[in-house]
Design an enzyme around this catalytic site. Structure first.
Site, PDB file in Angstrom:
ATOM      1  N   GLY A  69       0.827  -1.209   0.000  1.00 38.80           N
ATOM      2  CA  GLY A  69       0.000   0.000   0.000  1.00 38.80           C
ATOM      3  C   GLY A  69       0.859   1.256   0.000  1.00 38.80           C
ATOM      4  N   THR A  70       1.963   1.199   0.690  1.00 34.47           N
ATOM      5  CA  THR A  70       2.863   2.355   0.758  1.00 34.47           C
ATOM      6  C   THR A  70       3.324   2.750  -0.644  1.00 34.47           C
ATOM      7  OG1 THR A  70       3.581   1.708   2.973  1.00 34.47           O
ATOM      8  CG2 THR A  70       5.074   3.139   1.725  1.00 34.47           C
ATOM      9  N   ASN A 149      -7.162   4.476   9.575  1.00 33.11           N
ATOM     10  CA  ASN A 149      -6.667   3.230  10.178  1.00 33.11           C
ATOM     11  C   ASN A 149      -6.615   3.265  11.702  1.00 33.11           C
ATOM     12  OD1 ASN A 149      -4.629   5.119   9.129  1.00 33.11           O
ATOM     13  ND2 ASN A 149      -3.169   3.850  10.233  1.00 33.11           N
ATOM     14  N   HIS A 199      -2.439  -7.456   2.622  1.00 33.22           N
ATOM     15  CA  HIS A 199      -2.324  -8.056   3.962  1.00 33.22           C
ATOM     16  C   HIS A 199      -3.380  -7.574   4.950  1.00 33.22           C
ATOM     17  CE1 HIS A 199      -0.019  -4.961   6.462  1.00 33.22           C
ATOM     18  NE2 HIS A 199       0.152  -4.450   5.259  1.00 33.22           N
ATOM     19  N   THR A 236      10.119  -7.619 -11.747  1.00 33.38           N
ATOM     20  CA  THR A 236       9.506  -8.930 -12.014  1.00 33.38           C
ATOM     21  C   THR A 236       8.302  -9.121 -11.110  1.00 33.38           C
ATOM     22  OG1 THR A 236      11.663  -9.778 -12.627  1.00 33.38           O
ATOM     23  CG2 THR A 236       9.975 -11.420 -12.079  1.00 33.38           C
ATOM     24  N   CYS A 321       2.088   1.306  12.650  1.00 34.10           N
ATOM     25  CA  CYS A 321       3.099   1.899  11.772  1.00 34.10           C
ATOM     26  C   CYS A 321       3.888   2.992  12.488  1.00 34.10           C
ATOM     27  CB  CYS A 321       2.449   2.480  10.530  1.00 34.10           C
ATOM     28  SG  CYS A 321       1.439   1.294   9.664  1.00 34.10           S
TER      29      CYS A 321
HETATM   30  N1  PLP Z   1      -2.565   3.143   4.267  1.00 31.49           N
HETATM   31  C1  PLP Z   1      -3.243   2.750   5.354  1.00 31.49           C
HETATM   32  C2  PLP Z   1      -4.509   3.454   5.719  1.00 31.49           C
HETATM   33  C3  PLP Z   1      -2.770   1.695   6.143  1.00 31.49           C
HETATM   34  O1  PLP Z   1      -3.450   1.318   7.231  1.00 31.49           O
HETATM   35  C4  PLP Z   1      -1.563   1.054   5.771  1.00 31.49           C
HETATM   36  C5  PLP Z   1      -0.985  -0.016   6.597  1.00 31.49           C
HETATM   37  O2  PLP Z   1      -1.193  -0.077   7.780  1.00 31.49           O
HETATM   38  C6  PLP Z   1      -0.903   1.501   4.597  1.00 31.49           C
HETATM   39  C7  PLP Z   1      -1.437   2.546   3.883  1.00 31.49           C
HETATM   40  C8  PLP Z   1       0.366   0.880   4.139  1.00 31.49           C
HETATM   41  O3  PLP Z   1       0.141  -0.389   3.559  1.00 31.49           O
HETATM   42  P1  PLP Z   1       1.349  -1.414   3.455  1.00 31.49           P
HETATM   43  O4  PLP Z   1       1.572  -1.958   4.821  1.00 31.49           O
HETATM   44  O5  PLP Z   1       0.886  -2.463   2.495  1.00 31.49           O
HETATM   45  O6  PLP Z   1       2.517  -0.658   2.935  1.00 31.49           O
END
Ligand code: PLP
Length: 375
Positions: A69-70, A149, A199, A236, A321
């Site tokens: 997601g990042t 989150n 995930h 890849t 995080c």
């Molecule tokens: N955005 C939100 C709202 C999240 O909760 C998270 C992960 O906790 C992310 C982005 C980042 O996702 P990833 O862990 O796959 O990088």
């Protein structure tokens, strides 16, 4: 163990792990290879793309696999900024985004962009009007998350998408929908970029996807390289991760209604049980049914997390995080000190049971009754 931290990450069901194992051990070809072993793999990747697109309710051709997601957040913001760089150098976002968005905005600020960080109200909510009012003729992009989150607040992304053309028809809209995956239709949201991650829905860590809508022509790649993913995301393909993502998406789609009903009932039950504990107060007005944010006002959250953790109960002191640093989301609510210090997040998944919630509520009550509050 009782795991009530599904917003941090989720367990991988057996069927997902099996799908990944088959790819790692038997179907390990590189999808770019030209012999049948490789070209078959390429077809499989396209099938998996369709499965993930089905969960998002978006056309598969607009979906690109990423590493997380990042990456999706970084890519979307930079591609949006690049596409509209001639418009001006202004971005609108919120003060409560995930750090993947906020830190990208900070980098863009260092590169000469101006960023407006909109604060939520005391309940952690934001209105579409507040976002739209901040849009100017030089606003290249708006980035507003779908589900926060830490608070479970749900933001009005579809309303923002509807109102945006009247404010500035060129401004592109990104939404970080990582915490909402499985609960929305990308078509109905109407955002130009939608970030998701595997995930959070029972898929593996290390794979995500970015949906790019039709208004964005030729989004600028974040990674330069071999031109995989139709030239837009080099590297890849992480085939086993993608297979796991697709299987997890299929399971979530199959059980969407059951999961929705279960989580709604569980959330209401947990809220009632937990708020019955003396000194426990709700934090924010979040309504996402997998996240419950509360505060044992006066009892520092890290002590609660440690005490429950020692009993095998996993809850979070805020966003995983942030690794113990004070959370920018909690800070933005301007809560009294004792409330802010005690914020804990319980988050649930389809596997969470009512008994687990009971056990957690009992442990929280014991903590309250046996530990000294802060002065
Ligand atoms: N955005 C939100 C709202 C999240 O909760 C998270 C992960 O906790 C992310 C982005 C980042 O996702 P990833 O862990 O796959 O990088």
């Amino acid at each position: 163990m009782i795991y009530l931290d599904h917003a941090a990450t989720t367990p991988v069901p057996r069927a997902v792990a099996d799908a990944m194992y088959a790819v790692l051990t038997e179907q390990y070809a590189n999808p770019s290879s030209q012999y049948p072993f490789g070209t078959e793999m390429k077809k499989r990747v396209e099938g998996w793309r369709e499965q993930v697109a089905a969960l998002l309710d978006c056309p598969a051709e607009g979906l690109y696999f990423t590493s997380c997601g990042t990456e999706g957040d970084n890519w979307a913001l930079r591609a949006a900024a690049w596409q509209n760089r001639h418009l001006g150098r202004h971005i609108v976002t919120t003060a409560v985004e995930h750090s993947a968005v906020l830190e990208t905005c900070r980098q863009l600020e260092q590169e000469g962009w101006e960023v407006t960080y909109l604060p939520p109200d005391r309940e952690g909510n934001l209105s579409a009007e507040q976002v739209l009012e901040a849009v100017r003729p030089d606003t290249a992009a708006v980035s507003v998350m779908l589900v926060n989150n830490e608070l479970g607040a749900v933001y009005p992304v579809a309303d923002i998408a509807r109102g945006l053309p009247a404010r500035n028809p060129k401004t592109v809209l990104h939404t970080d929908a990582v915490q909402g995956l499985g609960t929305f239709s990308a078509k109905a949201l109407g955002a130009d970029f939608v970030t998701v991650s595997a995930h959070k829905i029972g898929g593996p860590k290390g794979v995500g996807a970015l949906y790019v809508g039709p208004r964005v022509k030729n989004p600028r790649p974040l990674l330069a390289g071999g031109g995989q993913e139709r030239g837009l995301r080099s590297g890849t393909e992480a085939t086993a991760q993608v297979a796991g993502f697709a299987k997890a998406a299929e399971l979530r789609l199959e059980r969407r209604e059951q999961n929705r009903a279960h989580l709604a009932a569980l959330w209401a039950y947990a809220r009632e049980k937990v708020l019955d504990i003396p000194d426990m107060v709700p934090v924010g007005g979040g309504t996402a049914s997998h996240i419950l944010s509360v505060s044992l006002a006066g009892w520092p959250s890290q002590n609660v997390v440690n005490d429950l953790g020692a009993q095998g109960i996993c809850v979070s002191a805020g966003s995983a995080c942030h690794q113990g640093k004070p959370s920018h989301v909690v800070a933005s609510l301007k809560l009294p000190k004792r409330v802010a210090a005690g914020v804990i997040r319980l988050s649930f998944g389809p596997e969470t049971t009512f008994q687990e919630v009971d056990a957690c509520a009992q442990a929280l009550r014991r903590h309250h009754d046996t530990r000294m509050p802060m002065l």
